[in-house]
Design a protein around this motif. Sequence first.
Motif, mmCIF file in Angstrom:
data_model
loop_
_atom_site.group_PDB
_atom_site.id
_atom_site.type_symbol
_atom_site.label_atom_id
_atom_site.label_comp_id
_atom_site.label_asym_id
_atom_site.label_seq_id
_atom_site.Cartn_x
_atom_site.Cartn_y
_atom_site.Cartn_z
ATOM 1 N N TYR A 144 0.841 -1.204 0.000
ATOM 2 C CA TYR A 144 0.000 0.000 0.000
ATOM 3 C C TYR A 144 0.876 1.255 0.000
ATOM 4 O O TYR A 144 0.669 2.191 -0.783
ATOM 5 N N LEU A 145 1.882 1.275 0.874
ATOM 6 C CA LEU A 145 2.761 2.442 0.986
ATOM 7 C C LEU A 145 3.631 2.621 -0.258
ATOM 8 O O LEU A 145 3.914 3.755 -0.664
ATOM 9 N N LEU A 146 4.022 1.515 -0.864
ATOM 10 C CA LEU A 146 4.859 1.601 -2.070
ATOM 11 C C LEU A 146 4.124 2.274 -3.222
ATOM 12 O O LEU A 146 4.756 2.896 -4.088
ATOM 13 N N ARG A 147 2.803 2.171 -3.256
ATOM 14 C CA ARG A 147 2.044 2.846 -4.321
ATOM 15 C C ARG A 147 2.253 4.358 -4.247
ATOM 16 O O ARG A 147 2.434 5.019 -5.264
ATOM 17 N N PHE A 148 2.230 4.891 -3.037
ATOM 18 C CA PHE A 148 2.448 6.329 -2.864
ATOM 19 C C PHE A 148 3.898 6.710 -3.163
ATOM 20 O O PHE A 148 4.166 7.757 -3.763
ATOM 21 N N LEU A 149 4.823 5.867 -2.751
ATOM 22 C CA LEU A 149 6.236 6.136 -3.020
ATOM 23 C C LEU A 149 6.532 6.124 -4.519
ATOM 24 O O LEU A 149 7.262 6.989 -5.031
ATOM 25 N N ARG A 150 5.981 5.165 -5.229
ATOM 26 C CA ARG A 150 6.203 5.119 -6.685
ATOM 27 C C ARG A 150 5.621 6.356 -7.364
ATOM 28 O O ARG A 150 6.193 6.884 -8.320
ATOM 29 N N ALA A 151 4.466 6.800 -6.857
ATOM 30 C CA ALA A 151 3.810 7.974 -7.453
ATOM 31 C C ALA A 151 4.647 9.238 -7.288
ATOM 32 O O ALA A 151 4.518 10.181 -8.073
ATOM 33 N N ARG A 152 5.493 9.261 -6.259
ATOM 34 C CA ARG A 152 6.351 10.436 -6.017
ATOM 35 C C ARG A 152 7.825 10.087 -6.142
ATOM 36 O O ARG A 152 8.689 10.727 -5.539
ATOM 37 N N LYS A 153 8.097 9.073 -6.944
ATOM 38 C CA LYS A 153 9.464 8.684 -7.299
ATOM 39 C C LYS A 153 10.350 8.454 -6.081
ATOM 40 O O LYS A 153 11.544 8.776 -6.084
ATOM 41 N N PHE A 154 9.766 7.918 -5.037
ATOM 42 C CA PHE A 154 10.467 7.538 -3.811
ATOM 43 C C PHE A 154 11.113 8.719 -3.087
ATOM 44 O O PHE A 154 12.047 8.541 -2.296
ATOM 45 N N GLU A 155 10.580 9.909 -3.339
ATOM 46 C CA GLU A 155 11.011 11.084 -2.582
ATOM 47 C C GLU A 155 10.123 11.167 -1.340
ATOM 48 O O GLU A 155 8.935 11.493 -1.434
ATOM 49 N N VAL A 156 10.693 10.870 -0.188
ATOM 50 C CA VAL A 156 9.914 10.708 1.033
ATOM 51 C C VAL A 156 9.169 11.986 1.411
ATOM 52 O O VAL A 156 8.009 11.934 1.841
ATOM 53 N N GLU A 157 9.798 13.132 1.255
ATOM 54 C CA GLU A 157 9.156 14.392 1.627
ATOM 55 C C GLU A 157 7.909 14.641 0.791
ATOM 56 O O GLU A 157 6.835 14.985 1.318
#
Length: 361
Positions: free
Chosen positions: A46-59
């Motif tokens: 679930y969390l990886l979907r958001f990370l992929r959407a923002r190119k793994f930029e945590v901020e």
Amino acid sequence: MQPNKKEKDYTGFPGDCSEKQLKALDDFRKIAQSKGCQNPPYDDAYLLRFLRARKFEVEKTTLMFNDFLKWRQENDVDNVATYMFTELAQVRQFYPHGYHKTDKQGRPIYIERIGLLQLNKLFEITSEQRLIKYYIQSYETLLKRIFPACTQARGQRVDQTLTILDLKGGSMKMVSKQVYNFIQLASKIGQDNYPEILGKMFIINAPMLFSGIWAMIKVWLDEKTKNKITILGSSYKEELLKFIDIDNLPDFLGGTSKCEGTDLLYRNVGPWNPNGKQPLFPVELPAQEEQEDDEQDEQMQLAQLKNALANMIQNPQEKAPHNPEKHELTTQQNHQVSDTPLNTEAEEDIQQQQIQHQMQD
């Protein structure tokens, strides 16, 4: 991680993350947990979907996730499963859509027959606000029921869809400002709150002038989403069959799965609903539950009748002994008389007189 594999070659999906991506996941997981977002449902996938959407930029991912949590609260998404979209059956008449089986990767196939959309009639029976809430309910159903069923059937994680938008039967007249506004709003909900759900999209039967429309629509889409979309004219079948088995493709799209002239598309058949008898939405349940209750009542009545007949056969009723306190009707010389103590005594006197007369003779 795989040796000699470059950073850009990792997909960022579970089981295919680089060290840098895993570090970002670990950091983001701690942030999500600090906000009370526990597993389930907020697992690594679930969390990886958001990370992929923002190119793994945590901020940037955290900012997106904060907006997502705020949006869920404002729209009461946790309780959307009970939303009663009572006009759904009518909506489907003017806006044909539904899930139908899976593609070769086990992803659910979502189909919208946009060319048959009658927007004016659609908004006579519903509102944009109610339709958007139905969209949210559909996304939540996808995450909580459809994807898990596909995962179980496939034997590996499935968390993306294959979507087909069929423009056959449409015209340029249907593309109004209201349509644009609705598409923009629907697209924003998906991209901002359900990122990386779309695996592949085909827009088929696109007319020659559609390129102009597409130029206006694609500005609302991020680059990753645009790269997942393929636009085809009327010669689309061969391309679709690269992704979908012919027996899973509806007949109105050139496959062998019988849909045209039936309600199969609306019944959302797939691993999540193999026989088409487990509706996805609560508004469809009452009629089915009522039918099941009727069937159960009939079965109970039939069982009771069988038991009664069996008892009659095994235990035939015997004539009850005479009860002097019970007043019954008996027949004497073609006349009905009450079986009272008085009548009984009179009958005994008559019998004694008959015996004495016979002895005298």
